[in-house]
Design an enzyme around this catalytic site. Sequence first.
Site, short mmCIF file in Angstrom:
data_model
loop_
_atom_site.label_atom_id
_atom_site.label_comp_id
_atom_site.label_asym_id
_atom_site.label_seq_id
_atom_site.Cartn_x
_atom_site.Cartn_y
_atom_site.Cartn_z
N SER A 87 0.84 -1.20 0.00
CA SER A 87 0.00 0.00 0.00
C SER A 87 0.88 1.26 0.00
O SER A 87 1.62 1.48 -0.96
CB SER A 87 -0.95 -0.05 1.19
OG SER A 87 -1.99 0.91 1.07
N ASN A 111 -0.48 -4.49 -3.38
CA ASN A 111 -1.70 -3.68 -3.18
C ASN A 111 -1.39 -2.19 -3.33
O ASN A 111 -1.72 -1.36 -2.48
CB ASN A 111 -2.33 -3.97 -1.82
CG ASN A 111 -2.66 -5.44 -1.63
OD1 ASN A 111 -1.87 -6.17 -1.02
ND2 ASN A 111 -3.78 -5.88 -2.15
N HIS A 236 -7.38 -5.99 0.39
CA HIS A 236 -6.20 -5.16 0.60
C HIS A 236 -5.21 -5.76 1.61
O HIS A 236 -4.01 -5.54 1.48
CB HIS A 236 -6.64 -3.77 1.08
CG HIS A 236 -5.59 -2.72 0.97
ND1 HIS A 236 -5.11 -2.29 -0.25
CD2 HIS A 236 -4.92 -2.00 1.91
CE1 HIS A 236 -4.21 -1.35 -0.06
NE2 HIS A 236 -4.06 -1.17 1.24
#
Length: 259
Positions: A87, A111, A236
């Site tokens: 992320s 992700n 996620h």
Amino acid sequence: MAGVTAYRDIGQGTPLVLIHGVGLCKEVWEPQIAAFASTRRVIVYDMLGHGESGLESSDGGLDAFVAQLARLLDHLGIDGADIVGHSMGALVALGFAIAHPRRVRRLVALNAVYDRPDEQRAAVLDRAAEIDRIGPRSAAGRAIGRWFGDEPAPDLVAKAETVRGWLENANPIGYARAYRVFASGDRAHVGRLGGLTMPVLYLTGDLDLNSSPAMSRRMAAETPDGRALSLPGERHMMALVSPDLVNDALRDFIDDGAT
């Protein structure tokens, strides 16, 4: 502890550096430490203002997080490593690879976000502004819903509550700074991925709407040695939720270049 950075350095072998996402901490990588530390030197650390890491006196944006990683590798005497960022950690990993290409053997953007559509970008900027005003607790519940589903499966409840605890107890200044980077950083690397010289895997889940398979495919297409992989049924937090599946994908990619 290296300066303001808290880290763990486990195992021996080719270095593998794991970078967590916004609001999380190095402990999120426990399943990966268990899987790789027997054959790799695994380094996990807390980003600035997260976990046990301190804050810098001023907000340096994404560059500050990239510089933190460079200082840590210098401190540990590591010239080159395989790097996995999740992320916001993927934004940091990509920024580091662009700035220091000779120090990255292989990179996994897990992700990752990239050039969000305008509507999605507006929503995440609104969340960043809310976190600035109210603090981490305001975002925790909605994040858990996006990452684990509105009603997490029974076997995921404990993991979801652990993540909720990390988010709710995050350093409010550190979380707000990092979330601003995460909210605006999706365009930081647009037009720059063509300069990446190492193999890069863009790995996400089919159900990750905000770090979508379409984003991964676009990043891979713009990277000279890039490839995209989307895992069916995953969201996620798939590295924590389905570690065996994710670890197999990581191992296939990073071990492909091992010597």
